[in-house]
Design a protein around this motif. Structure first.
Motif, PDB file in Angstrom:
ATOM      1  N   ASN A 101       6.533  -5.934  -2.747  1.00  0.00           N
ATOM      2  CA  ASN A 101       7.252  -5.908  -1.467  1.00  0.00           C
ATOM      3  C   ASN A 101       8.232  -7.061  -1.315  1.00  0.00           C
ATOM      4  O   ASN A 101       8.951  -7.133  -0.314  1.00  0.00           O
ATOM      5  CB  ASN A 101       6.260  -5.946  -0.298  1.00  0.00           C
ATOM      6  CG  ASN A 101       5.409  -4.688  -0.235  1.00  0.00           C
ATOM      7  OD1 ASN A 101       5.730  -3.687  -0.860  1.00  0.00           O
ATOM      8  ND2 ASN A 101       4.310  -4.748   0.503  1.00  0.00           N
ATOM      9  N   ALA A 106      15.990  -4.875   2.658  1.00  0.00           N
ATOM     10  CA  ALA A 106      15.121  -3.751   3.006  1.00  0.00           C
ATOM     11  C   ALA A 106      15.819  -2.869   4.031  1.00  0.00           C
ATOM     12  O   ALA A 106      16.474  -3.368   4.949  1.00  0.00           O
ATOM     13  CB  ALA A 106      13.786  -4.252   3.559  1.00  0.00           C
ATOM     14  N   VAL A 108      15.719  -0.729   7.205  1.00  0.00           N
ATOM     15  CA  VAL A 108      14.833  -0.771   8.373  1.00  0.00           C
ATOM     16  C   VAL A 108      15.363   0.161   9.460  1.00  0.00           C
ATOM     17  O   VAL A 108      16.507   0.026   9.902  1.00  0.00           O
ATOM     18  CB  VAL A 108      14.716  -2.205   8.922  1.00  0.00           C
ATOM     19  CG1 VAL A 108      13.721  -2.241  10.084  1.00  0.00           C
ATOM     20  CG2 VAL A 108      14.289  -3.172   7.826  1.00  0.00           C
ATOM     21  N   VAL A 148      11.313   6.709   7.578  1.00  0.00           N
ATOM     22  CA  VAL A 148      10.434   6.031   6.617  1.00  0.00           C
ATOM     23  C   VAL A 148       9.640   7.051   5.817  1.00  0.00           C
ATOM     24  O   VAL A 148       9.485   6.916   4.593  1.00  0.00           O
ATOM     25  CB  VAL A 148       9.477   5.056   7.345  1.00  0.00           C
ATOM     26  CG1 VAL A 148       8.651   4.262   6.329  1.00  0.00           C
ATOM     27  CG2 VAL A 148      10.265   4.092   8.230  1.00  0.00           C
ATOM     28  N   ASP A 154      12.777   1.844   4.276  1.00  0.00           N
ATOM     29  CA  ASP A 154      11.584   1.185   3.730  1.00  0.00           C
ATOM     30  C   ASP A 154      10.584   0.838   4.820  1.00  0.00           C
ATOM     31  O   ASP A 154       9.372   0.863   4.594  1.00  0.00           O
ATOM     32  CB  ASP A 154      11.989  -0.085   2.975  1.00  0.00           C
ATOM     33  CG  ASP A 154      12.960   0.194   1.847  1.00  0.00           C
ATOM     34  OD1 ASP A 154      12.639   1.056   1.005  1.00  0.00           O
ATOM     35  OD2 ASP A 154      14.055  -0.412   1.822  1.00  0.00           O
ATOM     36  N   TYR A 155      11.111   0.509   5.996  1.00  0.00           N
ATOM     37  CA  TYR A 155      10.270   0.105   7.115  1.00  0.00           C
ATOM     38  C   TYR A 155      10.801   0.714   8.410  1.00  0.00           C
ATOM     39  O   TYR A 155      11.993   1.029   8.524  1.00  0.00           O
ATOM     40  CB  TYR A 155      10.252  -1.419   7.267  1.00  0.00           C
ATOM     41  CG  TYR A 155       9.715  -2.172   6.070  1.00  0.00           C
ATOM     42  CD1 TYR A 155       8.355  -2.392   5.916  1.00  0.00           C
ATOM     43  CD2 TYR A 155      10.580  -2.669   5.092  1.00  0.00           C
ATOM     44  CE1 TYR A 155       7.859  -3.082   4.808  1.00  0.00           C
ATOM     45  CE2 TYR A 155      10.093  -3.358   3.988  1.00  0.00           C
ATOM     46  CZ  TYR A 155       8.732  -3.554   3.855  1.00  0.00           C
ATOM     47  OH  TYR A 155       8.240  -4.229   2.768  1.00  0.00           O
ATOM     48  N   VAL A 157      10.464  -0.028  12.773  1.00  0.00           N
ATOM     49  CA  VAL A 157      10.010  -0.969  13.815  1.00  0.00           C
ATOM     50  C   VAL A 157       9.878  -0.205  15.123  1.00  0.00           C
ATOM     51  O   VAL A 157      10.825   0.459  15.564  1.00  0.00           O
ATOM     52  CB  VAL A 157      10.994  -2.140  13.965  1.00  0.00           C
ATOM     53  CG1 VAL A 157      10.572  -3.049  15.115  1.00  0.00           C
ATOM     54  CG2 VAL A 157      11.075  -2.941  12.666  1.00  0.00           C
ATOM     55  N   VAL A 183       2.072  -2.359   8.755  1.00  0.00           N
ATOM     56  CA  VAL A 183       2.061  -3.466   7.798  1.00  0.00           C
ATOM     57  C   VAL A 183       2.427  -4.806   8.447  1.00  0.00           C
ATOM     58  O   VAL A 183       2.425  -5.844   7.780  1.00  0.00           O
ATOM     59  CB  VAL A 183       3.022  -3.192   6.624  1.00  0.00           C
ATOM     60  CG1 VAL A 183       2.571  -1.959   5.855  1.00  0.00           C
ATOM     61  CG2 VAL A 183       4.456  -3.016   7.118  1.00  0.00           C
ATOM     62  N   VAL A 285       5.349  -2.799  12.701  1.00  0.00           N
ATOM     63  CA  VAL A 285       6.202  -2.463  11.572  1.00  0.00           C
ATOM     64  C   VAL A 285       5.419  -1.517  10.678  1.00  0.00           C
ATOM     65  O   VAL A 285       4.269  -1.801  10.316  1.00  0.00           O
ATOM     66  CB  VAL A 285       6.616  -3.725  10.787  1.00  0.00           C
ATOM     67  CG1 VAL A 285       7.538  -3.364   9.631  1.00  0.00           C
ATOM     68  CG2 VAL A 285       7.291  -4.729  11.713  1.00  0.00           C
ATOM     69  N   ALA A 287       5.257   1.248   7.176  1.00  0.00           N
ATOM     70  CA  ALA A 287       5.801   1.498   5.836  1.00  0.00           C
ATOM     71  C   ALA A 287       4.983   2.607   5.184  1.00  0.00           C
ATOM     72  O   ALA A 287       3.921   2.999   5.680  1.00  0.00           O
ATOM     73  CB  ALA A 287       5.758   0.226   4.991  1.00  0.00           C
ATOM     74  N   TYR A 378      -2.994  -5.849   8.748  1.00  0.00           N
ATOM     75  CA  TYR A 378      -1.768  -6.630   8.639  1.00  0.00           C
ATOM     76  C   TYR A 378      -1.998  -8.037   9.197  1.00  0.00           C
ATOM     77  O   TYR A 378      -2.932  -8.264   9.981  1.00  0.00           O
ATOM     78  CB  TYR A 378      -0.633  -5.938   9.406  1.00  0.00           C
ATOM     79  CG  TYR A 378      -1.034  -5.424  10.776  1.00  0.00           C
ATOM     80  CD1 TYR A 378      -0.783  -6.170  11.920  1.00  0.00           C
ATOM     81  CD2 TYR A 378      -1.680  -4.202  10.913  1.00  0.00           C
ATOM     82  CE1 TYR A 378      -1.158  -5.710  13.173  1.00  0.00           C
ATOM     83  CE2 TYR A 378      -2.062  -3.734  12.163  1.00  0.00           C
ATOM     84  CZ  TYR A 378      -1.799  -4.487  13.286  1.00  0.00           C
ATOM     85  OH  TYR A 378      -2.193  -4.036  14.526  1.00  0.00           O
TER      86      TYR A 378
END
Length: 390
Positions: A101, A106, A108, A148, A154-155, A157, A183, A285, A287, A378
């Motif tokens: 990671n 990344a 987002v 995602v 990738d992520y 929010v 995560v 967050v 993933a 997390y």
């Protein structure tokens, strides 16, 4: 009247030189905190040592008095420094635990456009990870997750709860069906302002634009504007600010962040319009793959469960947590779509799924529930300040 021995320009040069020294010393302190993290790997000591922090703060306050520095001033500064040190060490340990990671860039996804609160949360979170976010703007929470899930981001929010308006139910409902893992988390102070595109007066405002959450969080202020005020709901605060900027009318305004409003050329007509001055939103967050949380880092685990439809079934599950000394920080119930009168419970606990205790807890809960799923383990990013008597 005593004249200064230096000119204003000379004083400013002196202040700037001291500021540069402070920055250099803070950088040196950060390097040493990294060495502390490496040492704790060898000794297997947790990142946070509250007793050490307390003794440090007490000594700093005492030393500060010799320099005629106010104790609250010293405490506030070093709370920030300690928080940075803890998060810096946690980020280092997490990079070691999850080398795949560790990437400089990344993709987002988040709700709204530039300057939305979700956008600000994404930038803050990934700045801590020394990762630059390639921003993907979305129009709904469902779209954030889909980006995602399909590998286009990738992520993602997502805001999950606010200290003023409570839980964000739409996000909880979406989490019932996602395959993604939580995560990370970040808590962001929310500073609502009344934003306009042109100079005007508050009593001239007729239409107010924002996302439903800010409307709710500022309900008392909105009520003070009178019964004739019209509330328009947008997909995000960013969209609201964009609409108001395009209309450029003295009768319309948006609720949003002041610095974000500047991105759209908006001015703050009134600050601090939220019902509660201490207004914070917690974001999660997500993933496609879960993260492995280093055992030296305080961790949080989120899971969902459906209990039996009998009296005391939820209590039995909660007693499992208590009996194993697991602290529950959140319990939220949401209806199961398509199953009338059935509820899904969302639970946040302080614990790491790597630990034997949490594994035992899950084994017992599986026997007591109709359905259970871990949404993620997390790192706890909210560093509670160590309190001392000043």
């Amino acid at each position: 009247m005593t004249k200064p021995t230096l000119s204003l320009d000379e004083i400013r040069v002196g202040v700037s030189n001291i500021d540069q020294q402070i920055l250099s010393l803070l950088a040196d302190r950060r390097k040493l905190s990294l060495e502390v993290a490496k040492s704790k790997i060898q000794t297997q000591k947790p990142v946070r040592d509250v007793e050490r922090e307390q003794a440090l703060l007490e000594k700093l306050v005492a030393d500060g008095r010799t320099h005629e520095l106010d104790p609250q001033y010293v405490t506030k500064i070093f709370h920030t420094i300690v928080e940075d040190s803890v998060l810096y060490q946690q980020a280092f340990l997490q990079r070691l635990a999850n080398p795949d990671n560790d990437q400089p860039l990344a993709r987002v996804s988040f709700l709204g456009g530039k300057g939305s609160y979700s956008n600000l949360a994404a930038r803050n979170f990934f700045a801590r990870k020394h990762t630059k976010p390639a921003e993907i703007q979305c129009q709904s929470f469902k779209e954030v997750l889909e980006m995602v899930e399909t590998g286009n981001a990738d992520y993602g929010v997502l805001p999950i709860e606010n200290t003023s308006s409570g839980s964000i139910n739409d996000v909880y409902d979406q989490l019932q069906h996602t395959r993604l893992s939580i995560v990370g988390e970040i808590t962001l102070p929310i500073e609502h302002c009344l934003l306009t595109a042109v100079d005007t007066e508050i009593d001239k405002i007729e239409v107010l634009y924002s996302h439903p959450q800010p409307h709710q969080q500022c309900s008392e202020f909105v009520r003070s504007l009178g019964t004739d005020i019209k509330q328009e709901y947008c997909s995000s605060t960013a969209e609201a600010m964009k609409v108001v900027a395009e209309m450029a009318s003295p009768t319309v305004a948006a609720i949003g962040n002041a610095s974000s409003g500047e991105l759209y050329g908006l001015k703050s007509l009134k600050f601090g319009i939220a019902n509660q001055q201490e207004n914070h939103t917690r974001f999660i967050v997500v993933a496609r793959k879960p993260v492995d949380v280093n055992g030296l880092i305080p961790a949080k685990t989120t899971f969902i469960m459906s209990t039996g439809q009998t009296a005391g079934s939820l209590v039995e599950c909660l007693l499992v947590l208590r009996n194993h000394g697991i602290n529950m920080t959140k319990l939220e119930s949401r209806p199961v779509l398509g199953n009338p009168w059935e509820e899904m419970f969302y639970v946040d606990v302080e614990g790491n799924m790597r630990s034997d205790t949490m594994k035992l807890v899950m084994e017992e809960l599986i026997k007591l529930t109709r359905y259970i799923k871990v949404l993620g383990t997390y790192p706890i990013e909210n560093v509670t300040p160590t309190e001392i008597d000043v």
